[in-house]
Design a protein around this motif. Structure first.
Motif, PDB file in Angstrom:
ATOM      1  N   GLY A 157      26.409  20.316 -25.033  1.00  0.00           N
ATOM      2  CA  GLY A 157      27.215  21.518 -25.247  1.00  0.00           C
ATOM      3  C   GLY A 157      28.624  21.263 -25.705  1.00  0.00           C
ATOM      4  N   ILE A 158      28.895  20.076 -26.256  1.00  0.00           N
ATOM      5  CA  ILE A 158      30.242  19.726 -26.717  1.00  0.00           C
ATOM      6  C   ILE A 158      30.256  19.735 -28.243  1.00  0.00           C
ATOM      7  N   GLU A 159      31.058  20.629 -28.810  1.00  0.00           N
ATOM      8  CA  GLU A 159      31.162  20.755 -30.265  1.00  0.00           C
ATOM      9  C   GLU A 159      32.582  20.413 -30.704  1.00  0.00           C
ATOM     10  N   THR A 160      32.695  19.717 -31.832  1.00  0.00           N
ATOM     11  CA  THR A 160      34.000  19.271 -32.324  1.00  0.00           C
ATOM     12  C   THR A 160      34.246  19.778 -33.737  1.00  0.00           C
ATOM     13  N   VAL A 161      35.446  20.299 -33.959  1.00  0.00           N
ATOM     14  CA  VAL A 161      35.884  20.704 -35.294  1.00  0.00           C
ATOM     15  C   VAL A 161      36.896  19.672 -35.761  1.00  0.00           C
ATOM     16  N   PHE A 162      36.470  18.783 -36.674  1.00  0.00           N
ATOM     17  CA  PHE A 162      37.362  17.757 -37.180  1.00  0.00           C
ATOM     18  C   PHE A 162      38.203  18.309 -38.327  1.00  0.00           C
ATOM     19  N   GLN A 163      39.227  17.553 -38.710  1.00  0.00           N
ATOM     20  CA  GLN A 163      40.148  18.016 -39.742  1.00  0.00           C
ATOM     21  C   GLN A 163      39.458  18.251 -41.079  1.00  0.00           C
ATOM     22  N   ASP A 164      38.417  17.456 -41.395  1.00  0.00           N
ATOM     23  CA  ASP A 164      37.746  17.647 -42.679  1.00  0.00           C
ATOM     24  C   ASP A 164      36.766  18.816 -42.665  1.00  0.00           C
ATOM     25  N   LEU A 165      36.568  19.438 -41.486  1.00  0.00           N
ATOM     26  CA  LEU A 165      35.759  20.641 -41.273  1.00  0.00           C
ATOM     27  C   LEU A 165      34.262  20.437 -41.469  1.00  0.00           C
TER      28      LEU A 165
END
Length: 268
Positions: free
Chosen positions: A89-97
């Motif tokens: 349940g861990i989602e990440t929004v990185f800078q490159d999207l």
């Protein structure tokens, strides 16, 4: 009102102790600790080279630490990929999207999790159910108050803030426990940045804790419940914006100010 010193301790949603990562002779992270509490926005700040990106990559499954332990709730876990973190349940929004500009918004939202058509068309021919994905995408965008002309429009037609909104919406749609956002307002204008900050507040109102990595101190102080100060590869302090001033937090980040013992232990 005095604090209740007998209150039961809160179990962090996501935590880590003693995380270490070396690249040859270079130590990127050394005995780093981390705690994200239920329902909070925790900002992670630090100078370039402080190791905060390494910490976040470990928590999101992008890299495997050489030592230390990560826990989801009270359960020890080992993330060997971003998929492992997503399964918890861990989602990440990185800078490159990680968006595909030529595809429409709905296709990007469901990328890697596409809905299939019923019957043999879906199970055998693997045909996607575009109407269902667009319908559910629009429902979710309405719920999160993310404004776009149509979820059928290609991502390449969107502004920078709208693209950030699509990436965040994808994370919220599938992130059951934690949303990690890496510099979400970088390179955005004032109005678009304000939109992203309001979106973070709406995520918190849904009860989903957010880890916000940011260099923008005014944004940090506007939205964060606590601030994790990372320095020289480890957690230097955890402070509360209502207790420490912006200048003091910057001084803690650069080493010009020593944290209290409670701040150093992350219990301030």
């Amino acid at each position: 009102m005095t604090a209740d010193t007998h209150a039961a301790p809160v179990t962090p949603v996501l935590s880590a102790t003693g995380l270490t990562k070396r690249y040859g002779s270079v130590v990127a992270m050394q005995d780093a600790d981390f705690e994200l509490l239920p329902g909070e926005v925790l900002a992670v700040i630090g100078d370039n080279g402080a190791g905060k990106s390494t910490l976040i990559k470990a928590l999101s499954g992008v890299l495997i630490p050489d030592a230390g332990q990560i826990r989801v709730g009270s359960t020890p876990v080992t993330f060997r990929s971003a998929r492992d973190a997503q399964s918890h349940g861990i989602e990440t929004v990185f800078q490159d999207l990680a968006l595909t500009p030529a595809l429409d918004i709905a296709a990007n939202l469901f990328m890697g999790r596409e809905l299939r058509r019923s019957g043999l068309l879906g199970s055998v021919l693997r045909m996607t159910d575009k109407p269902a994905m667009r319908r559910r995408s629009q429902e979710f965008f309405d719920e999160m108050a993310i404004r776009v002309k149509s979820v059928a429009q290609p991502v390449e037609s969107l502004s920078g803030g709208q693209r950030q909104g699509v990436a965040v919406a994808r994370a919220v749609a599938f992130g059951r426990r934690v949303i990690i956002m890496d510099e979400p307002t970088a390179a955005l204008g004032v109005r678009e940045s304000d939109t992203v900050i309001e979106l973070i507040k709406r995520i918190r109102s849904r009860g989903i804790p957010v880890v916000l990595i940011s260099h923008d101190m005014p944004h940090v102080f506007e939205v964060a419940d606590r601030v994790h100060v990372h320095r020289q590869g480890r957690r230097a302090a955890v402070v509360r914006p209502g207790v420490r001033s912006m200048a003091e937090v910057v001084a803690l980040m650069t080493g010009a100010l020593e944290p209290t013992e409670e701040e150093r232990r992350g219990i301030a």
